[in-house]
Design an enzyme around this catalytic site. Structure first.
Site, PDB file in Angstrom:
ATOM      1  N   ARG A 145       0.774  -0.935  -0.212  1.00 15.46           N
ATOM      2  CA  ARG A 145       0.040   0.105  -0.188  1.00 15.46           C
ATOM      3  C   ARG A 145       0.761   1.214  -0.016  1.00 15.46           C
ATOM      4  O   ARG A 145       1.985   1.222   0.187  1.00 15.46           O
ATOM      5  CB  ARG A 145      -1.035  -0.018   1.106  1.00 15.46           C
ATOM      6  CG  ARG A 145      -0.252  -0.039   2.534  1.00 15.46           C
ATOM      7  CD  ARG A 145      -1.155  -0.438   3.720  1.00 15.46           C
ATOM      8  NE  ARG A 145      -0.448  -0.486   4.876  1.00 15.46           N
ATOM      9  CZ  ARG A 145      -1.348  -0.945   6.056  1.00 15.46           C
ATOM     10  NH1 ARG A 145      -2.409  -1.282   6.059  1.00 15.46           N
ATOM     11  NH2 ARG A 145      -0.591  -0.907   7.381  1.00 15.46           N
ATOM     12  N   THR A 147       2.891   4.077   1.123  1.00 20.35           N
ATOM     13  CA  THR A 147       3.899   4.344   2.443  1.00 20.35           C
ATOM     14  C   THR A 147       4.188   5.944   2.561  1.00 20.35           C
ATOM     15  O   THR A 147       4.738   6.060   3.752  1.00 20.35           O
ATOM     16  CB  THR A 147       4.994   3.416   2.566  1.00 20.35           C
ATOM     17  OG1 THR A 147       5.834   3.736   1.384  1.00 20.35           O
ATOM     18  CG2 THR A 147       4.466   2.113   2.490  1.00 20.35           C
ATOM     19  N   SER A 209       6.233  -2.094 -18.149  1.00 25.74           N
ATOM     20  CA  SER A 209       5.414  -0.859 -17.863  1.00 25.74           C
ATOM     21  C   SER A 209       4.098  -1.483 -17.161  1.00 25.74           C
ATOM     22  O   SER A 209       3.545  -0.616 -16.214  1.00 25.74           O
ATOM     23  CB  SER A 209       4.972  -0.506 -19.317  1.00 25.74           C
ATOM     24  OG  SER A 209       3.891   0.594 -19.310  1.00 25.74           O
ATOM     25  N   HIS A 212       4.852  -1.786 -13.689  1.00 23.15           N
ATOM     26  CA  HIS A 212       4.751  -0.381 -13.115  1.00 23.15           C
ATOM     27  C   HIS A 212       3.335  -0.044 -12.954  1.00 23.15           C
ATOM     28  O   HIS A 212       3.026   0.628 -11.690  1.00 23.15           O
ATOM     29  CB  HIS A 212       5.597   0.622 -13.947  1.00 23.15           C
ATOM     30  CG  HIS A 212       5.757   1.883 -13.298  1.00 23.15           C
ATOM     31  ND1 HIS A 212       6.767   2.809 -14.044  1.00 23.15           N
ATOM     32  CD2 HIS A 212       5.366   2.537 -12.154  1.00 23.15           C
ATOM     33  CE1 HIS A 212       6.760   3.834 -13.151  1.00 23.15           C
ATOM     34  NE2 HIS A 212       5.989   3.637 -12.179  1.00 23.15           N
ATOM     35  N   ARG A 243      -2.306   9.443 -12.442  1.00 24.94           N
ATOM     36  CA  ARG A 243      -1.512   8.144 -12.939  1.00 24.94           C
ATOM     37  C   ARG A 243      -2.008   7.606 -14.178  1.00 24.94           C
ATOM     38  O   ARG A 243      -1.156   7.243 -14.864  1.00 24.94           O
ATOM     39  CB  ARG A 243      -1.222   7.119 -11.693  1.00 24.94           C
ATOM     40  CG  ARG A 243      -0.573   7.567 -10.513  1.00 24.94           C
ATOM     41  CD  ARG A 243      -0.505   6.467  -9.598  1.00 24.94           C
ATOM     42  NE  ARG A 243       0.201   6.679  -8.457  1.00 24.94           N
ATOM     43  CZ  ARG A 243       1.447   6.584  -8.063  1.00 24.94           C
ATOM     44  NH1 ARG A 243       2.203   5.933  -8.901  1.00 24.94           N
ATOM     45  NH2 ARG A 243       1.742   6.954  -6.779  1.00 24.94           N
ATOM     46  N   CYS A 350      12.387   1.956   0.608  1.00 19.44           N
ATOM     47  CA  CYS A 350      11.323   1.834   1.485  1.00 19.44           C
ATOM     48  C   CYS A 350      11.213   0.385   1.464  1.00 19.44           C
ATOM     49  O   CYS A 350      11.011  -0.441   0.649  1.00 19.44           O
ATOM     50  CB  CYS A 350       9.898   2.386   0.883  1.00 19.44           C
ATOM     51  SG  CYS A 350       8.521   1.749   1.472  1.00 19.44           S
ATOM     52  N   CYS A 353       8.041  -1.396   0.303  1.00 19.30           N
ATOM     53  CA  CYS A 353       8.058  -1.496  -1.375  1.00 19.30           C
ATOM     54  C   CYS A 353       9.164  -2.359  -2.045  1.00 19.30           C
ATOM     55  O   CYS A 353       8.987  -2.947  -2.873  1.00 19.30           O
ATOM     56  CB  CYS A 353       8.467   0.082  -1.805  1.00 19.30           C
ATOM     57  SG  CYS A 353       7.472   1.360  -1.093  1.00 19.30           S
TER      58      CYS A 353
END
Length: 425
Positions: A145, A147, A209, A212, A243, A350, A353
């Site tokens: 999620r 952060t 892609s 991502h 996005r 992170c 992550c």
């Protein structure tokens, strides 16, 4: 942000994928991923960045990862992960996760399918499992999620991935502009690839892609909405639009989402192709809980059979179909590029992550390994006699299913965002 119709390089359309995933596959897959075998992932989050000096570890508390204590991991998983089998009978005793018991036959089966060395077919770094610094992480207790990890450090990761590994054409400006990357969409690293590129290079770019885009959907769907009184995560429609909205991303957002669907097709095809490996009698989702292990194997096979029944699979025979030497070189170039991307994940500041980045790149790498090993899978022995022609480690299996689970969740979340944005309008 609405994506419809056929996908490039595929005989499939978005609507078929939405119906198949959201109504049939997604619910079954989420149930399986909650089992002990699939929710526990072993990972080394302390490896130094191999490409640049990195001192920018995220200080936000939501970046932290809480590993499992030893008694929270079923002994069967610890045994299979270390490729060691004790010939002593284990006592039945409760642990932090479950009761543990085993049999000689089950343990020997674990050894049978975990010995294979397939270094030449690896598309990602998988040495975490053997590292003394590796720890088990409960994925359900450390969800992916938002952060708060963003800015130049996050841009540097994606910039390195795209610029160094994605066969990008020279018409794309270099380097990418970090200011636009993290001040607007957070996805500015993505660029459309012209159709003049060969299908293999185009496919590789679209996979990265798509990965991502999938991660961006997750972060938008589980965004920190309240940081002061009660920490609350939920969908952030504004973040999603930044996005993926066509106007806000100069037409790039819908292309990113189409690449997400392309990634889904590739990983779905790999699951279908891997079915014979998982159907072997010697293969078990071994945790030591024999009844549960058998139940979860049946659930896995049901999901893989469902994946195989998908009517419009990606045709991977179009890849590497030209000159044999050129095809072999191109495949090796792609393998090494993906190997490099998996190493870049150790540069993510992170830790949460980094955990999910490593898992999802390993899962996609495992999917590519499956697709490029069709002959070996078809040649699998029907019995335990003879040396296996194809193997997956527990680490690869957990990554493969969880990575597809993330992409499946992204497709489901798109439906939720469409409803949310429709209500707002």
């Amino acid at each position: 942000t609405k994506v419809t119709g056929n996908l490039d390089d595929c005989a499939c359309d978005v609507e078929t994928i939405n119906a198949f995933n959201n109504d049939l596959l997604y619910p079954k897959l989420q149930t399986l991923l909650e089992s002990d075998y699939f929710r526990l992932y072993k990972v080394n989050l302390n490896k130094p960045c191999p490409f640049w000096t990195d001192h920018s570890h995220c200080g936000v508390r939501d970046c932290a990862v809480k590993p499992c204590s030893p008694n929270e991991v079923p002994e069967g998983i610890r045994l299979s992960s270390h490729h060691k089998v004790s010939h002593q009978k284990m006592k039945v005793e409760p642990t932090g996760c479950s009761a543990v018991f085993s049999s000689e036959e089950t343990r020997e089966a674990v050894l049978d399918w975990s010995k294979h060395d397939d270094e030449a077919e690896r598309f990602c770094v998988v040495d975490d499992e053997e590292s003394p610094d590796a720890q088990y992480v409960d994925l359900l207790l450390n969800p992916e999620r938002y952060t708060g990890y963003k800015g130049p450090e996050a841009w540097q990761i994606w910039n390195s991935i795209y610029e160094e590994n994605c066969f990008k054409p020279y018409t794309v400006p270099r380097p990418l502009n970090p200011a636009t990357f993290y001040s607007s969409t957070g996805n500015e690293g993505e660029r459309s690839l012209p159709l003049c590129q060969c299908v293999e290079k185009r496919a590789f770019y679209r996979l990265v892609s798509g990965l991502h885009a999938s991660i961006s959907v997750h972060l938008s769907a589980r965004y920190l909405l309240d940081n002061w009184f009660e920490r609350k995560w939920g969908p952030n429609a504004s973040e999603f639009q930044q996005r993926f909205d066509s106007e806000l991303t100069k037409g790039e957002g819908p292309k990113r989402l189409r690449n997400l669907y392309f990634l889904y097709l590739i990983e779905l095809r790999a699951l279908a192709k891997a079915l014979p490996f998982f159907q072997q009698a010697s293969f078990q989702l071994y945790t030591g809980q024999l009844e549960q292990d058998q139940k979860h194997k049946e659930q896995l096979l049901d999901i893989l059979q469902l994946a195989r029944s998908f009517p419009l699979h990606f045709d991977e025979t179009a890849l590497f179909a030209g000159d044999r030497e050129e095809a072999a070189k191109l495949k090796e170039d792609i393998r090494l590029s993906f190997l490099n991307i998996s190493k870049i994940m150790d540069c993510v500041g992170c830790f949460k992550c980094r955990l999910w980045g490593k898992l999802q790149t390993q899962g996609l790498g495992t999917a590519l390994k499956v697709l490029f090993s069709e002959r070996q899978i078809e040649a699998l022995p029907k019995s335990r006699t003879g040396w296996p022609t194809f193997q997956l480690s527990r680490q690869e299996i957990v990554a493969l299913l969880n990575a597809f689970g993330r992409v499946s969740t992204s497709i489901k979340e798109l439906q939720n965002f469409r409803s949310l944005l429709s209500e707002q309008q």
